[in-house]
Design a protein around this motif. Sequence first.
Motif, mmCIF file in Angstrom:
data_model
loop_
_atom_site.group_PDB
_atom_site.id
_atom_site.type_symbol
_atom_site.label_atom_id
_atom_site.label_comp_id
_atom_site.label_asym_id
_atom_site.label_seq_id
_atom_site.Cartn_x
_atom_site.Cartn_y
_atom_site.Cartn_z
ATOM 1 N N ILE A 57 61.222 -61.521 63.187
ATOM 2 C CA ILE A 57 60.097 -61.554 62.249
ATOM 3 C C ILE A 57 60.367 -60.612 61.072
ATOM 4 O O ILE A 57 60.115 -60.961 59.913
ATOM 5 N N GLU A 58 60.875 -59.421 61.383
ATOM 6 C CA GLU A 58 61.187 -58.470 60.308
ATOM 7 C C GLU A 58 62.221 -59.063 59.347
ATOM 8 O O GLU A 58 62.075 -58.956 58.121
ATOM 9 N N ARG A 59 63.252 -59.693 59.926
ATOM 10 C CA ARG A 59 64.266 -60.314 59.071
ATOM 11 C C ARG A 59 63.649 -61.432 58.226
ATOM 12 O O ARG A 59 63.953 -61.579 57.042
ATOM 13 N N ALA A 60 62.789 -62.225 58.877
ATOM 14 C CA ALA A 60 62.160 -63.331 58.152
ATOM 15 C C ALA A 60 61.272 -62.805 57.021
ATOM 16 O O ALA A 60 61.246 -63.381 55.921
ATOM 17 N N GLU A 61 60.551 -61.722 57.277
ATOM 18 C CA GLU A 61 59.696 -61.152 56.235
ATOM 19 C C GLU A 61 60.532 -60.625 55.059
ATOM 20 O O GLU A 61 60.142 -60.757 53.885
ATOM 21 N N LYS A 62 61.694 -60.068 55.359
ATOM 22 C CA LYS A 62 62.579 -59.603 54.275
ATOM 23 C C LYS A 62 63.064 -60.786 53.444
ATOM 24 O O LYS A 62 63.122 -60.716 52.206
ATOM 25 N N ARG A 63 63.398 -61.864 54.133
ATOM 26 C CA ARG A 63 63.858 -63.053 53.415
ATOM 27 C C ARG A 63 62.745 -63.646 52.545
ATOM 28 O O ARG A 63 63.013 -64.155 51.447
ATOM 29 N N ILE A 64 61.526 -63.590 53.040
ATOM 30 C CA ILE A 64 60.394 -64.091 52.246
ATOM 31 C C ILE A 64 60.246 -63.264 50.965
ATOM 32 O O ILE A 64 60.035 -63.806 49.874
ATOM 33 N N LEU A 84 60.809 -70.739 54.793
ATOM 34 C CA LEU A 84 60.778 -69.432 55.464
ATOM 35 C C LEU A 84 59.378 -69.119 55.994
ATOM 36 O O LEU A 84 59.229 -68.551 57.078
ATOM 37 N N SER A 85 58.371 -69.501 55.249
ATOM 38 C CA SER A 85 56.993 -69.281 55.701
ATOM 39 C C SER A 85 56.715 -70.067 56.976
ATOM 40 O O SER A 85 56.075 -69.559 57.905
ATOM 41 N N THR A 89 55.787 -68.621 60.697
ATOM 42 C CA THR A 89 54.649 -69.124 61.480
ATOM 43 C C THR A 89 55.095 -69.520 62.872
ATOM 44 O O THR A 89 54.435 -69.193 63.870
ATOM 45 N N LEU A 90 56.224 -70.220 62.946
ATOM 46 C CA LEU A 90 56.754 -70.590 64.261
ATOM 47 C C LEU A 90 57.098 -69.359 65.096
ATOM 48 O O LEU A 90 56.815 -69.301 66.300
ATOM 49 N N THR A 97 53.008 -66.693 72.180
ATOM 50 C CA THR A 97 53.297 -67.289 73.496
ATOM 51 C C THR A 97 53.964 -66.264 74.409
ATOM 52 O O THR A 97 53.611 -66.143 75.584
ATOM 53 N N ALA A 98 54.925 -65.520 73.863
ATOM 54 C CA ALA A 98 55.612 -64.503 74.661
ATOM 55 C C ALA A 98 54.634 -63.420 75.111
ATOM 56 O O ALA A 98 54.697 -62.963 76.267
ATOM 57 N N GLU A 99 53.742 -63.014 74.220
ATOM 58 C CA GLU A 99 52.745 -62.004 74.596
ATOM 59 C C GLU A 99 51.806 -62.536 75.667
ATOM 60 O O GLU A 99 51.439 -61.831 76.600
ATOM 61 N N THR A 100 51.425 -63.804 75.545
ATOM 62 C CA THR A 100 50.570 -64.417 76.564
ATOM 63 C C THR A 100 51.294 -64.455 77.904
ATOM 64 O O THR A 100 50.719 -64.133 78.953
#
Length: 161
Positions: A57-64, A84-85, A89-90, A97-100
């Motif tokens: 997620i951190e990497r994706a946010e940097k790319r955004i 990227l957005s 989201t995915l 899901t992992a937290e659940t």
Amino acid sequence: MEKFKEKINALRAEADAANVRAEKAELQLKALQDDLSAKDNDISSLNNKIALQAMEIERAEKRIGQAKVMNQQNEDVQSQTEALSRKVTLLEKELQTAETNLRSTQERLRQVELDSEGWERKASSLEKDKADFEQKYESMEAKYKATKKELDETLQSLEDL
């Protein structure tokens, strides 16, 4: 005399049965502990997945962020930003899901711990029962020996008369 032997044999049978129940309880406890270890491993695996997802997620946010800067320079980058957005989201959904799954596994772990505690209490109870039966057996054996000695002394005194 025969009744005493029958009672002793009955007590031995009860003690043997208690030993068998105690061994079964120990086996069940071992199985539960093995299951608990497996659940701990599952939790560790899920925690690792969560950490990997967080890094993703951190990497994706940097790319955004980079895509937004490039969007100002070029309108063609707009489609890349949207992609990227969607990926973020995915990833967020996967994280949810992992937290659940983690919460569910933790709840199951708590239940297994409770079950394990119940089996431990049951094992302790069985061990106490075993000790009680052994004490009763020793008491009956001592009474038997005392009665036998008294009988032998009585017979001896009758023979001496």
